[in-house]
Design a protein around this motif. Structure first.
Motif, PDB file in Angstrom:
ATOM      1  N   ALA A  31      16.940   8.373 -22.511  1.00 17.00           N
ATOM      2  CA  ALA A  31      15.635   8.664 -22.531  1.00 17.00           C
ATOM      3  C   ALA A  31      15.042   9.222 -21.260  1.00 17.00           C
ATOM      4  CB  ALA A  31      14.833   7.265 -23.093  1.00 17.00           C
ATOM      5  N   THR A  32      15.570   8.736 -20.431  1.00 17.35           N
ATOM      6  CA  THR A  32      14.879   8.892 -18.931  1.00 17.35           C
ATOM      7  C   THR A  32      15.359  10.609 -18.642  1.00 17.35           C
ATOM      8  OG1 THR A  32      15.000   6.794 -18.256  1.00 17.35           O
ATOM      9  CG2 THR A  32      14.734   8.694 -16.472  1.00 17.35           C
ATOM     10  N   PHE A  33      16.681  10.762 -19.169  1.00 19.33           N
ATOM     11  CA  PHE A  33      17.240  12.146 -18.979  1.00 19.33           C
ATOM     12  C   PHE A  33      16.438  13.291 -19.669  1.00 19.33           C
ATOM     13  CE2 PHE A  33      19.981  15.553 -20.666  1.00 19.33           C
ATOM     14  CZ  PHE A  33      20.613  15.777 -19.733  1.00 19.33           C
ATOM     15  N   GLN A  34      16.150  12.786 -20.936  1.00 20.89           N
ATOM     16  CA  GLN A  34      15.607  13.654 -22.028  1.00 20.89           C
ATOM     17  C   GLN A  34      14.103  13.898 -21.448  1.00 20.89           C
ATOM     18  OE1 GLN A  34      17.460  15.218 -24.436  1.00 20.89           O
ATOM     19  NE2 GLN A  34      15.560  16.495 -24.233  1.00 20.89           N
ATOM     20  N   THR A  35      13.340  12.825 -20.997  1.00 17.95           N
ATOM     21  CA  THR A  35      12.311  12.927 -20.730  1.00 17.95           C
ATOM     22  C   THR A  35      12.057  14.079 -19.422  1.00 17.95           C
ATOM     23  OG1 THR A  35      11.365  10.883 -21.306  1.00 17.95           O
ATOM     24  CG2 THR A  35      10.128  12.026 -19.558  1.00 17.95           C
ATOM     25  N   ILE A  36      12.677  13.866 -18.544  1.00 17.72           N
ATOM     26  CA  ILE A  36      12.897  14.803 -17.138  1.00 17.72           C
ATOM     27  C   ILE A  36      13.135  16.318 -17.566  1.00 17.72           C
ATOM     28  CG2 ILE A  36      13.967  15.383 -15.151  1.00 17.72           C
ATOM     29  CD1 ILE A  36      14.303  12.354 -14.755  1.00 17.72           C
TER      30      ILE A  36
ATOM     31  N   GLU B  93      19.379  12.085 -11.188  1.00 16.80           N
ATOM     32  CA  GLU B  93      18.518  11.259 -10.998  1.00 16.80           C
ATOM     33  C   GLU B  93      18.279   9.821 -11.941  1.00 16.80           C
ATOM     34  OE1 GLU B  93      16.749  11.062  -8.361  1.00 16.80           O
ATOM     35  OE2 GLU B  93      17.554  12.968  -7.594  1.00 16.80           O
ATOM     36  N   ALA B  94      18.521  10.323 -13.324  1.00 14.78           N
ATOM     37  CA  ALA B  94      18.449   9.257 -14.285  1.00 14.78           C
ATOM     38  C   ALA B  94      19.559   8.725 -14.464  1.00 14.78           C
ATOM     39  CB  ALA B  94      17.923  10.078 -15.602  1.00 14.78           C
ATOM     40  N   ILE B  95      20.845   9.146 -14.340  1.00 17.60           N
ATOM     41  CA  ILE B  95      22.102   8.242 -14.698  1.00 17.60           C
ATOM     42  C   ILE B  95      23.123   8.325 -13.576  1.00 17.60           C
ATOM     43  CG2 ILE B  95      24.128   8.795 -16.084  1.00 17.60           C
ATOM     44  CD1 ILE B  95      22.234  10.553 -18.106  1.00 17.60           C
ATOM     45  N   ASN B  96      23.280   9.335 -12.769  1.00 15.71           N
ATOM     46  CA  ASN B  96      24.391   9.315 -11.679  1.00 15.71           C
ATOM     47  C   ASN B  96      24.021   8.228 -10.707  1.00 15.71           C
ATOM     48  OD1 ASN B  96      26.789  10.629 -10.442  1.00 15.71           O
ATOM     49  ND2 ASN B  96      25.457  10.435  -8.859  1.00 15.71           N
ATOM     50  N   GLU B  97      22.628   8.067 -10.354  1.00 17.65           N
ATOM     51  CA  GLU B  97      22.271   7.247  -9.187  1.00 17.65           C
ATOM     52  C   GLU B  97      22.235   5.774  -9.911  1.00 17.65           C
ATOM     53  OE1 GLU B  97      19.271   7.902  -6.544  1.00 17.65           O
ATOM     54  OE2 GLU B  97      19.468  10.202  -6.618  1.00 17.65           O
ATOM     55  N   MET B  98      22.430   5.506 -11.224  1.00 17.60           N
ATOM     56  CA  MET B  98      22.614   4.047 -11.545  1.00 17.60           C
ATOM     57  C   MET B  98      23.561   3.386 -10.959  1.00 17.60           C
ATOM     58  SD  MET B  98      21.130   1.801 -13.499  1.00 17.60           S
ATOM     59  CE  MET B  98      19.727   2.891 -14.391  1.00 17.60           C
ATOM     60  N   LYS B  99      24.669   3.634 -10.778  1.00 22.47           N
ATOM     61  CA  LYS B  99      25.762   3.253  -9.994  1.00 22.47           C
ATOM     62  C   LYS B  99      25.270   2.482  -8.449  1.00 22.47           C
ATOM     63  CE  LYS B  99      30.532   3.358  -8.377  1.00 22.47           C
ATOM     64  NZ  LYS B  99      30.241   2.370  -7.391  1.00 22.47           N
ATOM     65  N   LEU B 100      24.678   3.515  -8.010  1.00 22.38           N
ATOM     66  CA  LEU B 100      24.268   2.948  -6.753  1.00 22.38           C
ATOM     67  C   LEU B 100      23.353   1.797  -6.654  1.00 22.38           C
ATOM     68  CD1 LEU B 100      23.704   6.658  -5.066  1.00 22.38           C
ATOM     69  CD2 LEU B 100      25.777   5.321  -5.317  1.00 22.38           C
ATOM     70  N   ILE B 101      22.477   1.695  -7.507  1.00 21.51           N
ATOM     71  CA  ILE B 101      21.413   0.890  -7.894  1.00 21.51           C
ATOM     72  C   ILE B 101      22.197  -0.541  -8.258  1.00 21.51           C
ATOM     73  CG2 ILE B 101      19.401  -0.234  -9.315  1.00 21.51           C
ATOM     74  CD1 ILE B 101      18.644   1.966  -7.115  1.00 21.51           C
TER      75      ILE B 101
ATOM     76  N   ALA C  18      18.144  16.120 -13.673  1.00 21.52           N
ATOM     77  CA  ALA C  18      17.814  15.133 -14.427  1.00 21.52           C
ATOM     78  C   ALA C  18      19.114  14.146 -14.640  1.00 21.52           C
ATOM     79  CB  ALA C  18      17.491  15.551 -15.728  1.00 21.52           C
ATOM     80  N   TYR C  19      20.301  14.713 -14.406  1.00 23.18           N
ATOM     81  CA  TYR C  19      21.283  13.770 -14.772  1.00 23.18           C
ATOM     82  C   TYR C  19      21.683  13.168 -13.425  1.00 23.18           C
ATOM     83  CZ  TYR C  19      26.118  11.995 -15.681  1.00 23.18           C
ATOM     84  OH  TYR C  19      27.076  11.241 -16.131  1.00 23.18           O
TER      85      TYR C  19
ATOM     86  N   GLU D 115      25.820  14.160 -21.477  1.00 21.51           N
ATOM     87  CA  GLU D 115      27.259  14.185 -21.541  1.00 21.51           C
ATOM     88  C   GLU D 115      27.948  15.502 -20.995  1.00 21.51           C
ATOM     89  OE1 GLU D 115      29.659  11.030 -21.755  1.00 21.51           O
ATOM     90  OE2 GLU D 115      27.777  10.935 -20.621  1.00 21.51           O
ATOM     91  N   GLN D 116      27.395  16.682 -21.840  1.00 25.45           N
ATOM     92  CA  GLN D 116      28.004  17.985 -21.140  1.00 25.45           C
ATOM     93  C   GLN D 116      27.823  18.325 -19.887  1.00 25.45           C
ATOM     94  OE1 GLN D 116      26.857  21.237 -23.891  1.00 25.45           O
ATOM     95  NE2 GLN D 116      26.465  19.498 -25.375  1.00 25.45           N
ATOM     96  N   VAL D 117      26.530  17.891 -19.172  1.00 24.97           N
ATOM     97  CA  VAL D 117      26.097  18.084 -18.075  1.00 24.97           C
ATOM     98  C   VAL D 117      27.010  16.977 -16.991  1.00 24.97           C
ATOM     99  CG1 VAL D 117      24.459  17.883 -16.111  1.00 24.97           C
ATOM    100  CG2 VAL D 117      23.866  18.739 -18.573  1.00 24.97           C
ATOM    101  N   GLY D 118      26.890  16.067 -17.553  1.00 19.77           N
ATOM    102  CA  GLY D 118      27.650  14.958 -16.928  1.00 19.77           C
ATOM    103  C   GLY D 118      29.229  14.969 -16.552  1.00 19.77           C
ATOM    104  N   ARG D 119      29.760  15.599 -17.416  1.00 21.36           N
ATOM    105  CA  ARG D 119      31.313  16.061 -17.443  1.00 21.36           C
ATOM    106  C   ARG D 119      31.357  16.919 -16.282  1.00 21.36           C
ATOM    107  NH1 ARG D 119      31.624  15.061 -23.109  1.00 21.36           N
ATOM    108  NH2 ARG D 119      30.746  16.787 -23.564  1.00 21.36           N
ATOM    109  N   GLU D 120      30.605  17.704 -16.048  1.00 18.28           N
ATOM    110  CA  GLU D 120      30.620  18.903 -15.066  1.00 18.28           C
ATOM    111  C   GLU D 120      30.326  18.321 -13.573  1.00 18.28           C
ATOM    112  OE1 GLU D 120      28.914  22.644 -15.844  1.00 18.28           O
ATOM    113  OE2 GLU D 120      29.618  22.844 -17.899  1.00 18.28           O
ATOM    114  N   LEU D 121      29.220  17.368 -13.729  1.00 19.41           N
ATOM    115  CA  LEU D 121      28.565  16.982 -12.485  1.00 19.41           C
ATOM    116  C   LEU D 121      29.853  15.867 -11.796  1.00 19.41           C
ATOM    117  CD1 LEU D 121      25.107  16.820 -12.734  1.00 19.41           C
ATOM    118  CD2 LEU D 121      26.166  18.335 -11.608  1.00 19.41           C
TER     119      LEU D 121
END
Length: 342
Positions: free
Chosen positions: A219-224, A237-245, A234-235, A325-331
């Motif tokens: 939802a955060t990804f889609q909002t951004i 900030e909203a998804i990748n950095e979750m691991k660091l947190i 968006a990926y 997920e498409q963006v995530g696979r590349e990043l």
């Protein structure tokens, strides 16, 4: 009040090395059914603790090959079960009842032990053991690879133990022995019930760890993205950095994580968080938690599984094809390229 006494006040009894004795299971034939994430860790840890471990598998597939490469001689399930004293169920939840009915029940005898790493099948009565066996649980609070990694390094992950049926009078002692063999008593072992472990585990998965978290990230990804920002931004900030947190939370707790981020992040997070997770959200979380407690979720999942898990597969297909997920696979390829080699 010092830290030890405060911990005791909050947690109750925490079992450690001196509270557990491997002698309760040392001369027993232990049949471990399954060699996946937990099965591999249990088999290797208990073997390395000097116990008589036999691994039972349904077929000679990848798990069989992995066991052989680990120095374990796997057997067909029925062969591992022959003359076994302790049967440990480490196959997936929804497979356990079939193996119990077809393979374990015919060889059950007075005084045997049935051991589980999760209470689902016992609590929801998919498996109903006879009264002349011990039924207990040792539930590691970590994935299998961590259970093994911590053991190899001389430590252990915490484990929850619980007794459903105590025919011998020593079920708890044997559960603690299993925990010790896994290395858990070097960390700490807490006592629970099959009901409490099962229901809280499902609640954590659905409301937070798997369900709530995945939905919030998406939802955060889609909002951004909807606001006109690039998907890759968006990926990150909203998804990748979750691991660091979550790494910070794992090491330092919630307040420690907050002290590790900027004051801007602290203020924004602590003021906006309760607005997002408001009373209406908490109400819906409570509704789903009550579905778990009532057994309605278990019935729904059993029906879904028995019908071939078609709805689950459709949900997974939807996620696989999503923009995030498409963006995530590349990043993720970029992230992995920069990760230091061990």
């Amino acid at each position: 009040m010092n830290g030890v006494s405060l911990l005791g006040k909050i947690l109750g009894k925490v079992y450690t090395e001196n509270d557990a004795n491997l002698d309760y299971i040392r001369n027993k034939k232990i049949a471990i059914l399954g060699y996946g994430s937990q099965g591999r860790a249990w088999a290797l840890n208990l073997r390395d603790s000097g116990l008589n471990v036999h691994v039972g598998l349904e077929r000679q597939g990848n798990s069989w090959k992995q066991a052989v490469s680990d120095g374990i001689t796997p057997e067909k399930t029925e062969d591992a079960l022959k003359d076994s004293d302790i049967v440990i169920f480490l196959v997936p939840d929804m497979v356990q009842r079939k193996i119990y009915t077809e393979k374990v029940m015919p060889v059950l005898r007075d005084g045997m032990d049935l051991v589980f790493a999760h209470g689902f099948n016992i609590h929801y009565k998919l498996i109903v053991p006879p009264e002349n066996v011990d039924v207990y649980m040792a539930a590691p609070k970590a994935p299998g690879p961590s259970v093994r990694e911590f053991f190899v390094k001389g430590g252990g992950v915490p484990v929850l133990v619980g007794v459903h049926q105590d025919h011998s009078g020593n079920a708890l002692n044997k559960a603690l022995a299993i925990a010790k063999g896994l290395g858990a008593t070097k960390a700490g072992v807490l006592e629970t019930s099959f009901r409490e472990e099962t229901e809280t585990d499902l609640m954590g998965e659905q409301l937070d760890l798997v369900g709530g978290l995945t939905a919030m990230l998406r939802a955060t990804f889609q909002t951004i993205v909807d606001l006109g920002y690039r998907p890759e931004m968006a990926y990150f900030e909203a998804i990748n950095e979750m691991k660091l947190i979550t790494d910070q939370i794992y090491d330092k707790g919630l307040s420690g994580m907050l002290r590790a981020v900027s004051d801007t992040a602290k203020y924004g997070g602590l003021t906006v968080g309760p607005y997002i997770i408001n009373d209406e959200v908490k109400k819906r979380m409570r509704e789903k938690a009550e579905m778990i407690r009532s057994g309605k979720f278990a019935s729904e999942w059993i029906e879904e599984y028995d019908e071939g898990s078609k709805h689950l597969q459709a949900l997974m297909d939807d996620l696989d094809n999503s923009l995030e997920e498409q963006v995530g696979r590349e990043l993720r390829e970029i992230v992995l390229r920069g990760r230091p080699k061990n």
